[in-house]
Design a protein around this motif. Structure first.
Motif, short mmCIF file in Angstrom:
data_model
loop_
_atom_site.label_atom_id
_atom_site.label_comp_id
_atom_site.label_asym_id
_atom_site.label_seq_id
_atom_site.Cartn_x
_atom_site.Cartn_y
_atom_site.Cartn_z
N TYR A 32 6.86 -3.29 -27.77
CA TYR A 32 5.62 -3.20 -28.53
C TYR A 32 4.53 -2.48 -27.72
N GLY A 56 8.34 6.63 -34.84
CA GLY A 56 7.11 5.87 -34.59
C GLY A 56 6.24 5.69 -35.80
N ARG A 59 5.33 1.31 -27.36
CA ARG A 59 5.09 2.12 -28.56
C ARG A 59 3.63 2.12 -28.96
N GLY A 60 2.94 1.01 -28.73
CA GLY A 60 1.55 0.93 -29.16
C GLY A 60 0.56 1.48 -28.17
N LEU A 76 4.39 -6.29 -35.42
CA LEU A 76 5.15 -5.41 -34.52
C LEU A 76 6.63 -5.77 -34.53
N TYR A 126 -0.49 0.89 -32.17
CA TYR A 126 0.70 1.33 -32.90
C TYR A 126 0.34 1.78 -34.31
N CYS A 154 -0.81 -3.70 -31.00
CA CYS A 154 -0.76 -3.73 -32.46
C CYS A 154 -1.74 -2.72 -33.04
#
Length: 494
Positions: free
Chosen positions: A82, A490, A85-86, A69, A393, A390
Motif C-alpha cells: 500500500y 495502478g 503504490r500510494g 487499499l 493512491y 490511501c
C-alpha cells in the motif's frame, strides 16, 4: 505443480470467516478487555465507555483506509505494498521492514503474557506452584503456534476462528450477567463526561482515556496479508478489515459498559488489570467459578493473537523475500501445505529467543512492557503512513476515482487520531496524561531507531545495486493470476 514452480501461496484456501477472525484474534479482544482497556479508567473513570466509543470511531477512519487499499491491492505484502503504490516504493520497503520486525515480536509478547498469567493464577490457587515457573507455558504456546503455522493457512486460520469465538462468547456472556446484576444501576450517563477521574474533568479525561483505548484496536489490518490465500480477495479483504474493527469495537463498548455500571461509575477510576478491582477480581468475588472461564478466555486470547500475528509476519516476510529485498530463504514454501516454512522457523526462533532472553534477563512482565512499547510505536507509525498512502493512491488514480470523504477526509482524521496514540506509546510527554517511560521500557525508542536506521542502510544499498527490487514492492502478484485490468498499472476501476 504450477504453485510449487512459481512459489505461490495456496490460492482460495480460506474465506471471509477465517480472515475475519484473523483480524479479530490479532486484536486480542479478551486480553484487551481485561488488561489493556482498563488503563484508560485512570483518566476517563466511569466515562470509559464514552472513551471506548470515541476510540472506535477514530479507528474506523484508518480501518476504512486499510480496507479500501486491501480491496484494490490484494497482496501478501499488505501495508508495504500500500505504501509503495500510494507514496513511493522506498517508503513501501521501509514500512515492510518495520512491520515484519514488530509482527515477529508480537508472538513473544503474547507468549510472555501467557506464561506470567498462567503461573500467577496457578500460584494464587495453589501456593505450592512457583510463581516464577512461567516459561514452560510460554514454550508450550510457541510449539502450538509453530505446528499450526506449519500445517498451512487453513489450519492456522481455522484454529484462530475457534479460539476467537470462544473468547468473545465468554466475555459477552459475562457482560450480560453484569448488566443483569447491575439492575437499576444501568445508566447511559457513562456515555457522558460526568464520571471522569479526579484531575481529569470533563472531555479532557475522556480524551486521555480514549488515547489509551485506541491501542486496544491494533491488529484490525491483520487479515490483509492473507489476501493471496483468500477466495475473492478484493471483496473479502475489505469486509474482513472493516468488519473486525467495527465488530470488536462494539464488543469493547458493550463489555466496558457492563463492567462500569456493575462496578460503579463513580469509583471506576480505580479499576485496573489485576486485583479485586479487575475483571478477574469481580468474577472471583461475585460469580463463583465463572472466573475460570474468564481466565481461560484470556489465556486463549494470547494464543490466538500470537497465532494471527505469526501469520502476518511470515506472509509479509514471504512477500518481501520473493522480490529479494529480504533473504530469499524466507520465500521457501512447504511443497504440500504451501506454508512459508522458513519464515515459520525464524518466527519460532525469534519467539523462543525473545521470551527466554528478555524474560530471564529482566522478568516476564518487564519484558512484556518493553516489547509492547516497541510494537505499538511502530504499528501506530505504520497506520499513519497507510492513511497517507490511501490518499496518495487514489489521488494518483485520477479525480474520477477519488471519493473525497473516504479517500481524503478519513485519512486526515485517521492520522489525527493516531498521532496522540503514537506520542503516548512512545512516552513523549506532549500531553499531561502521558507517563514518561523508564528503563528498560525506555529502550524501546532506541531499539526502533536502530532497526529503522539499518533499514535505511539496506534500502540505500538496494537502490544502488538492485533498484528493480525496490520497485517490485509495489507489485500486486495476484494480478499475474487474474485477467489484466486497470489495477495492473495502478489505476482504480470506476
Amino acid at each position: 505443480m504450477h504453485e510449487e514452480r512459481t512459489g505461490a501461496l495456496r490460492r482460495d484456501a480460506v474465506g471471509l470467516r477465517e480472515v475475519l477472525f484473523q483480524s479479530v484474534t490479532a486484536m486480542a479482544p479478551a486480553a484487551a478487555v481485561a488488561a489493556s482497556i482498563p488503563a484508560g479508567a485512570a483518566f476517563a473513570g466511569g466515562s470509559l465507555p464514552l472513551a471506548v466509543l470515541i476510540a472506535l470511531v477514530a479507528c474506523l477512519f484508518t480501518a476504512s483506509c486499510v480496507a479500501e487499499l486491501a480491496r484494490e491491492l490484494p497482496a501478501a505484502g499488505s501495508v508495504a505494498t500500500y505504501a509503495a503504490r500510494g507514496l513511493h516504493p522506498a517508503v513501501g520497503f521501509l514500512v515492510g521492514w518495520g512491520y515484519v520486525f514488530v509482527e515477529m515480536l508480537v508472538p513473544p509478547l503474547l507468549l510472555l503474557q501467557l506464561g506470567f498469567t498462567a503461573a500467577g493464577t496457578l500460584h494464587e490457587e495453589w501456593s505450592s506452584y512457583p510463581a516464577d515457573l512461567w516459561w514452560p507455558w510460554s514454550l508450550a504456546g510457541a510449539g502450538i503456534i509453530a505446528v499450526a503455522g506449519y500445517l498451512g493457512v487453513r489450519t492456522s486460520a481455522r484454529f484462530g476462528t475457534v479460539l476467537g469465538v470462544f473468547e468473545i462468547l465468554v466475555f459477552l456472556v459475562f457482560a450480560v450477567l453484569l448488566i443483569g446484576k447491575a439492575g437499576d444501576a444501568n445508566t447511559l450517563s457513562v456515555f457522558g463526561t460526568s464520571h471522569t477521574a479526579d484531575g481529569y474533568a470533563g472531555i479532557s479525561g475522556v480524551f486521555a482515556g480514549s488515547v489509551y483505548t485506541v491501542l486496544a484496536f491494533a491488529g484490525f489490518e491483520a487479515a490483509a496479508p492473507l489476501a493471496e490465500e483468500t477466495r475473492d480477495p478484493r471483496r473479502t479483504m475489505h469486509r474482513a478489515v472493516l468488519g473486525a474493527a467495527l465488530g470488536i469495537g462494539l464488543f469493547y463498548v458493550i463489555t466496558t459498559y457492563a463492567m462500569t455500571v456493575y462496578f460503579g461509575p463513580d469509583r471506576f477510576a480505580k479499576f485496573g488489570a489485576s486485583g479485586a478491582a479487575s475483571w478477574d477480581g469481580v468474577a472471583r468475588a461475585s460469580f463463583g467459578l465463572f472466573w475460570v472461564l474468564v481466565f481461560l478466555a484470556v489465556i486463549n486470547s494470547t494464543i490466538a493473537n500470537a497465532n494471527a500475528c505469526a501469520n502476518v509476519s511470515t506472509r509479509t516476510a514471504f512477500a518481501l523475500a520473493r522480490i529479494r529485498v529480504l533473504p530469499r530463504l524466507l520465500a521457501t514454501l512447504h511443497p504440500r501445505h504451501r506454508s512459508p516454512v522458513a519464515g515459520i522457523a525464524l518466527q519460532t526462533l525469534v519467539a523462543v529467543g525473545a521470551v527466554l532472553g528478555l524474560g530471564f534477563g529482566y522478568d516476564p512482565v518487564t519484558a512484556f512492557l518493553l516489547l509492547a512499547t516497541v510494537i505499538v510505536t511502530v504499528v501506530v507509525g505504520v497506520y499513519i503512513v497507510v492513511n497517507l498512502a490511501c490518499a496518495g493512491y487514489f489521488l494518483r488514480a485520477g479525480r474520477a476515482a477519488v471519493k473525497p470523504v473516504r479517500h481524503l477526509l478519513f485519512p486526515v482524521l485517521g492520522i489525527a487520531a493516531f498521532i496522540p496514540a503514537l506520542l503516548t506509546a512512545a512516552g513523549l510527554p506532549v500531553f499531561d496524561f502521558v507517563t514518561e517511560l523508564t528503563a528498560p521500557v525506555s529502550y524501546a525508542g532506541p531499539i526502533v531507531g536502530v532497526w529503522m536506521t539499518a533499514g535505511v542502510a539496506v534500502l540505500l544499498l538496494l537502490i544502488r545495486r538492485h533498484p528493480e527490487r525496490i520497485a517490485e514492492t509495489a507489485r500486486v502478484h495476484l494480478d499475474a493470476y487474474e485477467p489484466a485490468g486497470p489495477r495492473q498499472d495502478g489505476a482504480v476501476p470506476r
